[in-house]
Design a protein around this motif. Structure first.
Motif, PDB file in Angstrom:
ATOM      1  N   TYR A 107      14.464   1.725  -1.226  1.00  0.00           N
ATOM      2  CA  TYR A 107      14.630   2.076   0.173  1.00  0.00           C
ATOM      3  C   TYR A 107      13.306   2.560   0.747  1.00  0.00           C
ATOM      4  N   SER A 108      13.226   2.573   2.090  1.00  0.00           N
ATOM      5  CA  SER A 108      12.011   3.027   2.754  1.00  0.00           C
ATOM      6  C   SER A 108      12.308   3.432   4.181  1.00  0.00           C
ATOM      7  N   ALA A 109      11.505   4.352   4.696  1.00  0.00           N
ATOM      8  CA  ALA A 109      11.476   4.614   6.132  1.00  0.00           C
ATOM      9  C   ALA A 109      10.683   3.497   6.804  1.00  0.00           C
ATOM     10  N   ILE A 110      10.961   3.282   8.085  1.00  0.00           N
ATOM     11  CA  ILE A 110      10.243   2.268   8.846  1.00  0.00           C
ATOM     12  C   ILE A 110       9.020   2.899   9.497  1.00  0.00           C
ATOM     13  N   GLY A 111       7.825   2.461   9.103  1.00  0.00           N
ATOM     14  CA  GLY A 111       6.594   2.864   9.757  1.00  0.00           C
ATOM     15  C   GLY A 111       6.501   4.351  10.029  1.00  0.00           C
ATOM     16  N   THR A 112       6.319   4.702  11.304  1.00  0.00           N
ATOM     17  CA  THR A 112       6.078   6.090  11.698  1.00  0.00           C
ATOM     18  C   THR A 112       7.260   7.013  11.469  1.00  0.00           C
ATOM     19  N   ASP A 113       8.435   6.478  11.173  1.00  0.00           N
ATOM     20  CA  ASP A 113       9.561   7.352  10.807  1.00  0.00           C
ATOM     21  C   ASP A 113       9.246   8.154   9.551  1.00  0.00           C
ATOM     22  N   ALA A 114       8.276   7.687   8.760  1.00  0.00           N
ATOM     23  CA  ALA A 114       7.867   8.440   7.570  1.00  0.00           C
ATOM     24  C   ALA A 114       7.376   9.832   7.958  1.00  0.00           C
ATOM     25  N   MET A 115       6.844   9.975   9.176  1.00  0.00           N
ATOM     26  CA  MET A 115       6.306  11.253   9.622  1.00  0.00           C
ATOM     27  C   MET A 115       7.404  12.273   9.904  1.00  0.00           C
ATOM     28  N   LEU A 116       8.649  11.819   9.969  1.00  0.00           N
ATOM     29  CA  LEU A 116       9.775  12.715  10.222  1.00  0.00           C
ATOM     30  C   LEU A 116      10.331  13.314   8.941  1.00  0.00           C
ATOM     31  N   ARG A 117       9.874  12.820   7.812  1.00  0.00           N
ATOM     32  CA  ARG A 117      10.360  13.317   6.528  1.00  0.00           C
ATOM     33  C   ARG A 117       9.589  14.590   6.159  1.00  0.00           C
ATOM     34  N   GLY A 118      10.263  15.511   5.464  1.00  0.00           N
ATOM     35  CA  GLY A 118       9.613  16.734   5.029  1.00  0.00           C
ATOM     36  C   GLY A 118       8.483  16.453   4.061  1.00  0.00           C
ATOM     37  N   PRO A 119       7.496  17.355   3.956  1.00  0.00           N
ATOM     38  CA  PRO A 119       6.317  17.103   3.110  1.00  0.00           C
ATOM     39  C   PRO A 119       6.645  16.951   1.630  1.00  0.00           C
ATOM     40  N   ASP A 120       7.782  17.445   1.204  1.00  0.00           N
ATOM     41  CA  ASP A 120       8.189  17.300  -0.199  1.00  0.00           C
ATOM     42  C   ASP A 120       9.164  16.157  -0.408  1.00  0.00           C
ATOM     43  N   GLU A 121       9.504  15.445   0.659  1.00  0.00           N
ATOM     44  CA  GLU A 121      10.443  14.336   0.576  1.00  0.00           C
ATOM     45  C   GLU A 121       9.696  13.018   0.419  1.00  0.00           C
ATOM     46  N   ASN A 122      10.295  12.099  -0.302  1.00  0.00           N
ATOM     47  CA  ASN A 122       9.711  10.768  -0.377  1.00  0.00           C
ATOM     48  C   ASN A 122       9.963  10.020   0.925  1.00  0.00           C
ATOM     49  N   THR A 123       9.153   9.019   1.194  1.00  0.00           N
ATOM     50  CA  THR A 123       9.388   8.125   2.321  1.00  0.00           C
ATOM     51  C   THR A 123       9.767   6.733   1.819  1.00  0.00           C
ATOM     52  N   MET A 124       9.695   6.544   0.522  1.00  0.00           N
ATOM     53  CA  MET A 124      10.003   5.253  -0.091  1.00  0.00           C
ATOM     54  C   MET A 124      10.392   5.476  -1.540  1.00  0.00           C
ATOM     55  N   ASN A 125      11.342   4.663  -2.016  1.00  0.00           N
ATOM     56  CA  ASN A 125      11.626   4.636  -3.444  1.00  0.00           C
ATOM     57  C   ASN A 125      11.632   3.195  -3.921  1.00  0.00           C
ATOM     58  N   ILE A 126      10.940   2.957  -5.007  1.00  0.00           N
ATOM     59  CA  ILE A 126      10.930   1.641  -5.646  1.00  0.00           C
ATOM     60  C   ILE A 126      11.681   1.794  -6.959  1.00  0.00           C
ATOM     61  N   GLY A 127      12.945   1.386  -6.948  1.00  0.00           N
ATOM     62  CA  GLY A 127      13.790   1.598  -8.108  1.00  0.00           C
ATOM     63  C   GLY A 127      13.863   0.430  -9.061  1.00  0.00           C
ATOM     64  N   THR A 128      13.299  -0.713  -8.674  1.00  0.00           N
ATOM     65  CA  THR A 128      13.293  -1.878  -9.549  1.00  0.00           C
ATOM     66  C   THR A 128      12.360  -1.633 -10.730  1.00  0.00           C
ATOM     67  N   ASP A 129      12.827  -1.947 -11.905  1.00  0.00           N
ATOM     68  CA  ASP A 129      12.032  -1.747 -13.113  1.00  0.00           C
ATOM     69  C   ASP A 129      10.759  -2.603 -13.064  1.00  0.00           C
ATOM     70  N   PRO A 130       9.623  -2.051 -13.481  1.00  0.00           N
ATOM     71  CA  PRO A 130       8.373  -2.828 -13.429  1.00  0.00           C
ATOM     72  C   PRO A 130       8.398  -4.069 -14.308  1.00  0.00           C
ATOM     73  N   GLU A 131       9.315  -4.116 -15.284  1.00  0.00           N
ATOM     74  CA  GLU A 131       9.441  -5.302 -16.130  1.00  0.00           C
ATOM     75  C   GLU A 131      10.312  -6.375 -15.484  1.00  0.00           C
ATOM     76  N   HIS A 132      10.976  -6.029 -14.405  1.00  0.00           N
ATOM     77  CA  HIS A 132      11.833  -6.995 -13.715  1.00  0.00           C
ATOM     78  C   HIS A 132      10.960  -8.047 -13.023  1.00  0.00           C
ATOM     79  N   PRO A 133      11.333  -9.332 -13.092  1.00  0.00           N
ATOM     80  CA  PRO A 133      10.514 -10.373 -12.442  1.00  0.00           C
ATOM     81  C   PRO A 133      10.422 -10.207 -10.931  1.00  0.00           C
ATOM     82  N   GLY A 134      11.321  -9.430 -10.349  1.00  0.00           N
ATOM     83  CA  GLY A 134      11.283  -9.230  -8.908  1.00  0.00           C
ATOM     84  C   GLY A 134      10.548  -7.969  -8.478  1.00  0.00           C
ATOM     85  N   PHE A 135       9.852  -7.309  -9.396  1.00  0.00           N
ATOM     86  CA  PHE A 135       9.215  -6.028  -9.066  1.00  0.00           C
ATOM     87  C   PHE A 135       8.191  -6.172  -7.943  1.00  0.00           C
TER      88      PHE A 135
END
Length: 242
Positions: A107-135
């Motif tokens: 998941y991810s915030a869209i562009g400048t919406d990242a600025m609305l997240r708290g400083p300790d909050e993520n703005t994106m998560n990449i949950g796909t395993d790095p070994e996955h062909p779709g990483f």
């Protein structure tokens, strides 16, 4: 095959805050005049692109292994030739974009919406395993959102012949998505074509794959794994080098 979840958007809690943040960052995010000459003032149709030529600091929270981190950075840099932003991968946790890499969600915030997240909050998560062909494709997709891009299958001109009951059943069974989540992430079209600057592009990295079983008639979109020409064209228009 290792699990791969479809992407969800982190929506803003307050649309007015989203609008004001986007306009303060980049005045060109403001809605433009309609064909009749009147300005459309609804906040829902503004874009969320960063100011041109700015430095975008990118941090990793709960740092993954160096191999995992470098794989993500390598994929993110694929966008670099098409934008005028400087991508600064910083140590520590202070960044405009703050990435976690915790399975299984993407998941991810869209562009400048990242600025609305708290400083300790993520703005994106990449949950796909790095070994996955779709990483790499997943990272390209999520960082497209971070640059301000929306989901391509929600383009106003997409006109996808969805078999909605089949879609609801599939996403509930495969990913435990509610009807509301499916509506928001698949069926809800962008409210105004002014939020897009290219024609509908089924080859976009921002498009969900769509199997024939989820549509009526003979209609499908394969999983896109590389940036399309229109992906790059859009970014060059939004973030021109000159």
């Amino acid at each position: 095959m290792l699990n791969e979840q479809p992407c969800k958007i982190i929506g803003p809690l307050n649309e007015q805050d989203s609008y004001e943040t986007a306009i303060n960052e980049n005045p060109s995010n403001a809605p433009t005049a309609s064909p009749g000459g009147r300005n459309k003032r609804g906040v829902a149709i503004h874009s969320k692109f960063w100011a041109s030529h700015r430095t975008l600091k990118i941090a990793f929270l709960n740092p993954p292994s160096s191999t995992h981190r470098e794989a993500a950075i390598k994929a993110i840099k694929v966008w670099q030739p098409s934008i005028n932003l400087k991508l600064d991968f910083v140590n520590g946790t202070e960044g405009d974009i703050r990435i976690t890499m915790e399975p299984p969600l993407n998941y991810s915030a869209i562009g400048t919406d990242a600025m609305l997240r708290g400083p300790d909050e993520n703005t994106m998560n990449i949950g796909t395993d790095p070994e996955h062909p779709g990483f790499e494709a997943t990272v390209l997709h999520e960082f497209g959102h971070a640059l301000g891009m929306q989901h391509e299958h929600q383009h106003p001109k997409a006109d996808i012949p969805w078999n909605k009951p089949a879609v609801y059943d599939f996403y509930l069974s495969a990913y435990q998505w509610s009807k509301e989540e499916v509506d928001h992430n698949l069926f809800k079209l962008l409210e105004d074509k002014l939020t897009r600057t290219t024609v509908y592009d089924p080859t976009s990295i921002m498009h969900y794959p769509i199997s024939n079983e989820l549509t009526t008639g003979d209609w499908s979109v394969q999983k896109n794994t590389i940036l399309s020409q229109n992906d790059r064209r859009l970014m060059r228009k939004i973030y021109p080098k000159q």
